[in-house]
Design an enzyme around this catalytic site. Structure first.
Site, short mmCIF file in Angstrom:
data_model
loop_
_atom_site.label_atom_id
_atom_site.label_comp_id
_atom_site.label_asym_id
_atom_site.label_seq_id
_atom_site.Cartn_x
_atom_site.Cartn_y
_atom_site.Cartn_z
N GLY A 74 0.82 -1.21 0.00
CA GLY A 74 0.00 0.00 0.00
C GLY A 74 0.85 1.26 0.00
O GLY A 74 1.73 1.41 0.83
N GLY A 106 -0.33 4.39 0.40
CA GLY A 106 -1.16 5.47 0.92
C GLY A 106 -0.36 6.25 1.95
O GLY A 106 0.87 6.28 1.92
N PHE A 107 -1.07 6.87 2.88
CA PHE A 107 -0.39 7.69 3.89
C PHE A 107 0.60 6.87 4.70
O PHE A 107 1.72 7.30 4.95
CB PHE A 107 -1.43 8.32 4.83
CG PHE A 107 -2.09 9.52 4.23
CD1 PHE A 107 -1.49 10.76 4.28
CD2 PHE A 107 -3.32 9.41 3.61
CE1 PHE A 107 -2.09 11.88 3.72
CE2 PHE A 107 -3.94 10.52 3.04
CZ PHE A 107 -3.33 11.76 3.10
N GLY A 108 0.19 5.67 5.11
CA GLY A 108 1.08 4.83 5.91
C GLY A 108 2.24 4.29 5.10
O GLY A 108 3.40 4.40 5.49
N VAL A 127 -2.55 -7.14 -4.54
CA VAL A 127 -2.28 -8.24 -3.61
C VAL A 127 -3.60 -8.95 -3.32
O VAL A 127 -4.55 -8.35 -2.81
CB VAL A 127 -1.64 -7.72 -2.31
CG1 VAL A 127 -1.40 -8.88 -1.35
CG2 VAL A 127 -0.35 -6.99 -2.61
N GLU A 140 -18.06 17.98 4.66
CA GLU A 140 -17.31 18.71 3.64
C GLU A 140 -17.99 18.59 2.27
O GLU A 140 -18.09 19.56 1.53
CB GLU A 140 -15.88 18.18 3.58
CG GLU A 140 -15.13 18.54 4.86
CD GLU A 140 -13.70 17.99 4.96
OE1 GLU A 140 -12.97 18.47 5.82
OE2 GLU A 140 -13.33 17.08 4.18
N ASP A 190 -5.50 2.45 8.45
CA ASP A 190 -6.93 2.10 8.44
C ASP A 190 -7.15 0.59 8.55
O ASP A 190 -8.26 0.14 8.84
CB ASP A 190 -7.59 2.58 7.14
CG ASP A 190 -7.79 4.09 7.12
OD1 ASP A 190 -7.39 4.75 8.10
OD2 ASP A 190 -8.34 4.60 6.13
N ALA A 199 -5.31 9.99 8.76
CA ALA A 199 -3.95 9.95 8.20
C ALA A 199 -2.84 10.02 9.25
O ALA A 199 -1.86 9.26 9.15
CB ALA A 199 -3.80 11.06 7.16
C1 LIG Z 1 -12.86 11.13 1.32
C2 LIG Z 1 -11.89 10.98 2.47
C3 LIG Z 1 -11.50 12.10 3.18
C4 LIG Z 1 -10.59 11.99 4.24
N1 LIG Z 1 -10.20 13.11 4.92
C5 LIG Z 1 -9.28 13.00 5.90
C6 LIG Z 1 -8.79 14.16 6.58
O1 LIG Z 1 -9.20 15.28 6.28
N2 LIG Z 1 -7.85 13.99 7.54
C7 LIG Z 1 -7.37 12.75 7.88
O2 LIG Z 1 -6.51 12.66 8.74
N3 LIG Z 1 -7.82 11.64 7.28
C8 LIG Z 1 -8.76 11.74 6.28
N4 LIG Z 1 -9.20 10.61 5.66
C9 LIG Z 1 -8.72 9.30 6.11
C10 LIG Z 1 -7.34 9.02 5.57
O3 LIG Z 1 -7.32 9.22 4.17
C11 LIG Z 1 -6.97 7.59 5.92
O4 LIG Z 1 -7.02 7.44 7.31
C12 LIG Z 1 -5.58 7.27 5.42
O5 LIG Z 1 -5.55 7.33 4.02
C13 LIG Z 1 -5.15 5.88 5.89
O6 LIG Z 1 -3.88 5.61 5.41
P1 LIG Z 1 -3.47 4.11 5.02
O7 LIG Z 1 -2.04 4.17 4.62
O8 LIG Z 1 -3.89 3.19 6.09
O9 LIG Z 1 -4.36 3.77 3.75
P2 LIG Z 1 -4.52 4.54 2.37
O10 LIG Z 1 -3.99 5.91 2.43
O11 LIG Z 1 -5.95 4.37 1.99
O12 LIG Z 1 -3.61 3.71 1.37
C14 LIG Z 1 -3.85 2.39 1.04
C15 LIG Z 1 -3.12 2.07 -0.25
O13 LIG Z 1 -3.14 0.67 -0.46
C16 LIG Z 1 -3.49 0.38 -1.81
N5 LIG Z 1 -4.14 -0.93 -1.79
C17 LIG Z 1 -5.26 -1.28 -1.12
N6 LIG Z 1 -5.52 -2.59 -1.27
C18 LIG Z 1 -4.54 -3.08 -2.08
C19 LIG Z 1 -4.28 -4.37 -2.60
N7 LIG Z 1 -5.05 -5.42 -2.30
N8 LIG Z 1 -3.21 -4.52 -3.42
C20 LIG Z 1 -2.42 -3.47 -3.73
N9 LIG Z 1 -2.62 -2.22 -3.24
C21 LIG Z 1 -3.67 -2.04 -2.42
C22 LIG Z 1 -4.39 1.54 -2.22
O14 LIG Z 1 -4.35 1.74 -3.63
C23 LIG Z 1 -3.77 2.71 -1.46
O15 LIG Z 1 -2.78 3.37 -2.24
C24 LIG Z 1 -10.11 10.70 4.60
C25 LIG Z 1 -10.52 9.58 3.88
C26 LIG Z 1 -11.39 9.71 2.82
C27 LIG Z 1 -11.83 8.49 2.04
#
Ligand SMILES: Cc1cc2nc3c(=O)[nH]c(=O)nc-3n(C[C@H](O)[C@H](O)[C@H](O)COP(=O)(O)OP(=O)(O)OC[C@H]3O[C@@H](n4cnc5c(N)ncnc54)[C@H](O)[C@@H]3O)c2cc1C
Length: 433
Positions: free
Chosen positions: A16, A18-20, A84, A175, A305, A320
């Site tokens: 992943g 994403g943020f993490g 994955v 929002e 998440d 995030a």
């Molecule tokens: C519309 C919206 C608004 C938000 N606003 C805020 C905010 O204002 N402030 C805040 O703090 N948080 C906000 N959040 C929450 C924040 O975005 C999440 O908490 C954060 O993104 C979590 O980070 P993560 O790394 O766990 O997952 P993510 O950032 O979601 O990253 C997960 C990554 O894994 C990849 N992935 C997933 N499954 C697979 C797989 N099976 N195989 C390969 N790749 C995969 C995805 O493509 C993605 O790139 C918001 C969320 C949303 C949906």
């Protein structure tokens, strides 16, 4: 770059970007490990601004950043574009759509998907804010509804086109409702001067009795008041039970006619975490140890998440900063494991919460400090701009924000007829346009 199968250098895989995942990648710079980052998109997505892309404020491309660009100067890291399907913890490998990827240490950060709470009809007919294609679909749909309404002579159908229901009173719902009311009421109303604007109806529906549950009551009340001033009909205690694309049904028997349902009522961890075999909460998240490991598998860390981490008896929210701080500690702990040192426990540093409600309005809280109105809005703009990845993206977003602010305009209002629509022969007379 080689992996541990060919050298003694430990191989850390991050699932992943994403943020993490991206934070974890940054933390591995210069460390004596090989890193593989895998994602099914080739970009990192800044989800907090998805609602602005959906409401024509910015283009979707301004909130995505190519992952390979992040890796340009990295000698110990590579990117794999892949999905994955499964995590084989017994054999320490990821099963993807293309290849198996072995690991010595794994960080699981696949984030969350929208939670429709088992309501198939809602999942099938509503829009959500989770990825770029879905957001772009919603942006075009919102514009198309207005265009269609401008030609519709039947007032019942026209009302349904001009009614937008947002479900979920958390930050995303608040929002989005504020932004849709500004798009329709401030911008499109000027493009369509003959549109009967009294037929426009933006409704924000929440099952509980207040918005922004994680914030103090006075901020929740402020958010509801500001939304109502913007013309949003805020309704509490309403539980959705189904939606067929035209009629939205509530548990109390009430129905609403709308062509647009935006679902912002919940999230659950991505399905791939099921294959970890750990204990899960009702949002599908994996319960992790205080050091962020999967119980029984010290080489696997689950963050963001996808992880259920309790502090003071409560699970941390899906935001995030949690994902980023957990990423930082996971890399530290992996290095501790490699060096045979003892591991550190995770403690969340609360950076505060905020939500914007539209032009000049937001609510923010950090500890005992509470902010509303213009100051909170400015703080929201600065913090989100700072967190956005890439200078080009920051510049384009800031230009769009200035434009919006100065001219009360949302520039991304383009769309065309679909190929199937171009062949239609019957054209209704426009209503006074
Ligand atoms: C519309 C919206 C608004 C938000 N606003 C805020 C905010 O204002 N402030 C805040 O703090 N948080 C906000 N959040 C929450 C924040 O975005 C999440 O908490 C954060 O993104 C979590 O980070 P993560 O790394 O766990 O997952 P993510 O950032 O979601 O990253 C997960 C990554 O894994 C990849 N992935 C997933 N499954 C697979 C797989 N099976 N195989 C390969 N790749 C995969 C995805 O493509 C993605 O790139 C918001 C969320 C949303 C949906």
């Amino acid at each position: 770059m080689s992996t541990s199968t060919s050298t003694q250098i430990p191989h850390v895989v991050i699932l992943g970007a994403g943020f993490g995942g991206v934070k974890a990648l940054k933390e591995t710079e210069g460390l004596p490990i090989n890193v593989t980052l895998i994602d099914h998109n080739n970009y990192h997505l800044f989800q907090p601004l998805l609602y602005q892309a959906a409401t024509s404020g910015i283009t979707p491309f301004e909130i995505g950043y190519p992952i390979r660009k992040m890796l340009r100067d990295r000698k110990n890291a590579r990117f794999v574009l892949g999905h994955v399907r499964d995590i084989d913890t017994a054999n320490r490998k990821l099963i993807t759509n293309k290849e198996d990827i072995p690991y010595d240490y794994l960080i699981v950060a696949p984030g969350a998907v929208t939670n429709f709470f088992g309501m198939e009809s809602v999942a099938q007919h509503s829009f959500d804010l989770k990825d770029l294609p879905g957001t772009e679909e919603l942006r075009v749909h919102l514009l198309r509804q207005f265009e269609a309404a401008s030609r519709e002579t039947d007032p019942v159908l026209r009302r349904r086109m001009l009614t937008v229901v947002v479900v979920g009173g958390g930050p995303t719902g608040v929002e989005t409702a504020g932004a849709v009311s500004e798009l329709y009421g401030d911008v499109l109303a000027k493009d369509y001067p003959n549109m009967p604007m009294d037929e426009m109806h933006i409704i924000l529906v929440e099952a509980l009795d207040r918005l922004l549950l994680m914030m103090p009551v006075e901020l929740s009340e402020n958010a509801a008041q500001v939304l109502r001033r913007k013309g949003v009909d805020v309704r509490f205690g309403k539980m959705v039970t189904g939606y067929d694309g035209e009629t939205l049904t509530f548990k109390d028997g009430e129905t609403l006619e709308t062509n647009t349902l935006i679902w912002a009522a919940g999230a659950r961890a991505e399905d791939v975490v099921d294959s970890l075999g750990g204990e899960q909460d009702r949002m599908n998240r994996i319960k992790v140890t205080p050091t962020l490991q999967l119980p029984g598998h010290p080489e696997v860390f689950v963050i963001g998440d996808a992880a259920h981490f309790e502090e003071n008896g409560e699970a941390l929210g899906m935001i995030a900063p949690v994902a980023m701080q957990q990423a930082e500690l996971s890399i530290k702990n992996i290095m501790h494991l490699i060096r045979g040192e003892s591991l550190e426990e995770f403690h969340f540093k609360d950076l505060g919460l905020m939500a914007t409600i539209g032009r000049n309005a937001a609510v923010a809280q950090k500890g005992n400090i509470k902010m509303t109105g213009f100051m909170a809005w400015m703080a929201w703009l600065v913090i989100h701009l700072r967190s956005l990845v890439g200078f080009r993206n920051k510049l384009l977003v800031v230009i769009n924000w200035f434009w919006q602010y100065l001219f009360v305009d949302r520039g991304v209002r383009i769309f065309g007829l679909r190929q199937d629509e171009r062949d239609l022969v019957q054209v209704k007379e426009p209503v006074g346009e």
